[in-house]
Design an enzyme around this catalytic site. Structure first.
Site, short mmCIF file in Angstrom:
data_model
loop_
_atom_site.label_atom_id
_atom_site.label_comp_id
_atom_site.label_asym_id
_atom_site.label_seq_id
_atom_site.Cartn_x
_atom_site.Cartn_y
_atom_site.Cartn_z
N GLY A 76 16.02 3.57 -7.45
CA GLY A 76 16.24 4.44 -6.30
C GLY A 76 14.96 5.04 -5.74
N HIS B 15 11.26 -1.88 -1.97
CA HIS B 15 12.65 -2.15 -2.37
C HIS B 15 13.42 -2.82 -1.24
CE1 HIS B 15 11.84 1.67 -4.82
NE2 HIS B 15 12.17 0.80 -5.75
N GLN C 246 7.08 -7.10 -15.74
CA GLN C 246 8.55 -6.97 -15.80
C GLN C 246 9.22 -8.24 -15.30
OE1 GLN C 246 10.82 -3.29 -14.70
NE2 GLN C 246 11.02 -4.37 -12.75
P1 AMP Z 1 11.83 0.42 -9.35
O1 AMP Z 1 12.80 1.19 -8.51
O2 AMP Z 1 10.44 0.95 -9.32
O3 AMP Z 1 12.34 0.14 -10.74
O4 AMP Z 1 11.71 -1.01 -8.66
C1 AMP Z 1 12.84 -1.79 -8.40
C2 AMP Z 1 12.41 -3.16 -7.95
O5 AMP Z 1 11.62 -3.04 -6.77
C3 AMP Z 1 11.54 -3.90 -8.98
O6 AMP Z 1 11.87 -5.27 -8.98
C4 AMP Z 1 10.16 -3.67 -8.45
O7 AMP Z 1 9.24 -4.68 -8.82
C5 AMP Z 1 10.40 -3.71 -6.96
N1 AMP Z 1 9.32 -3.02 -6.25
C6 AMP Z 1 8.91 -1.74 -6.42
N2 AMP Z 1 7.85 -1.47 -5.65
C7 AMP Z 1 7.57 -2.61 -4.97
C8 AMP Z 1 6.56 -3.00 -4.03
N3 AMP Z 1 5.63 -2.14 -3.61
N4 AMP Z 1 6.58 -4.26 -3.56
C9 AMP Z 1 7.52 -5.14 -3.98
N5 AMP Z 1 8.50 -4.85 -4.86
C10 AMP Z 1 8.51 -3.60 -5.35
#
Ligand code: AMP
Length: 280
Positions: free
Chosen positions: A31, A37, A153
């Site tokens: 979130g 995202h 990840q």
């Molecule tokens: P998080 O909410 O941080 O757990 O991220 C959820 C998903 O969004 C994960 O697959 C992250 O790798 C991806 N994500 C977060 N930040 C970015 C970004 N700047 N560029 C691309 N994907 C992202």
């Protein structure tokens, strides 16, 4: 767009989608959504008939000294953004809904999850693989989209899917940056304007090291040290800067075709990560 709070509702929704022959794309998130995202949701929409976004700050991937309680949350805004980007459902359970109080089973990857972030966050990846397994069982997606921002990840989840025969295609989404080069992250919210400005050096350190690695066609320790100095000079505290074989997360060898140049550093109390992929 449906907002789903319980596992039972999600299963019923998934049954309905499957019955009508729709393919499902899952985008797992914690979130406080940003353009990174949203790009994942857009990609999922292009690859599946129906998109489910999970919004769940997963307690099992936070160590006791980490920021679970203070992690930024704004569900109404997240839900509006998901609707705008054409998601069919948002799954946003409470931790008590997701985990039985006596849960005692982990899904753990034990190789790729050890270096880099795994060294300073030893219980992080088993929290990720456990919750992602649960989400996969609940949402039964055909595809799931993960960002290259969290490169390790993405690798760990892909390895888990291979090793445990999840019938799911993992799609890698490109890393999205702000105009100043800083990788978008929900945790950027913690940064003061001054820290934000200084944190742009994390990316700069990698861009400079990348150019040196490409020019030398080799990884030299002096390149890594210089990158650490860029971060330190900007007031950051380095966790790691490392250039590893992208598929094994071990030191590059003669057979290495792609290098993951990755860094993690604290600016103030905020730990940020970033990476570059280098064809080798
Ligand atoms: P998080 O909410 O941080 O757990 O991220 C959820 C998903 O969004 C994960 O697959 C992250 O790798 C991806 N994500 C977060 N930040 C970015 C970004 N700047 N560029 C691309 N994907 C992202």
């Amino acid at each position: 767009m449906r907002i789903i709070r319980t596992k039972a509702e999600l299963k019923a929704h998934v049954r309905e989608l499957k019955r009508s022959g729709k393919t499902i794309g899952l985008v797992p998130t914690m979130g406080f959504l940003h353009e990174g995202h949203l790009s994942l949701i857009d990609i999922a929409r292009g690859k599946a008939d129906a998109v489910i976004v999970s919004v769940f700050v997963n307690p099992t991937q936070f160590a006791p000294n980490e920021d679970f309680d203070s992690y930024p949350r704004d569900f109404d805004r997240d839900a509006a953004l998901c609707a705008e980007h054409g998601a069919n459902a948002v799954f946003a359970p409470e931790p008590e809904e997701m985990y039985d109080p006596s849960a005692s089973t982990w899904v753990e990857e034990v190789s790729l999850s050890k270096p880099l972030c795994g060294a300073s966050r030893p219980t992080f990846f088993r929290g990720v693989t456990t919750v992602v397994s649960k989400l996969f069982h609940l949402a039964q997606p055909d595809i799931a989209v993960f960002g290259q921002k969290d490169a390790q990840q993405l690798l760990v989840v892909s390895r888990m899917v291979r090793d445990l025969d999840f019938p799911i295609e993992i799609i890698a989404a490109p890393l999205v940056r702000g105009q100043d080069g800083l990788a978008l992250s929900s945790r950027n919210r913690y940064l003061t304007p001054d820290e934000h400005l200084r944190a742009t050096n994390l990316h700069r350190s990698l861009v400079e090291a990348r150019a040196k690695i490409e020019a030398a066609r080799a990884v030299k320790s002096e390149f890594i040290e210089a990158a650490k100095e860029v971060i330190t000079a900007a007031g950051g505290k380095v966790d790691y800067v490392s250039a590893l074989d992208r598929t094994t997360l071990r030191e590059p060898t003669a057979g290495t075709t792609q290098i993951l140049l990755a860094a993690a550093a604290w600016f103030g109390t905020t730990r940020l990560i970033d990476n570059e992929l280098i064809d080798f």
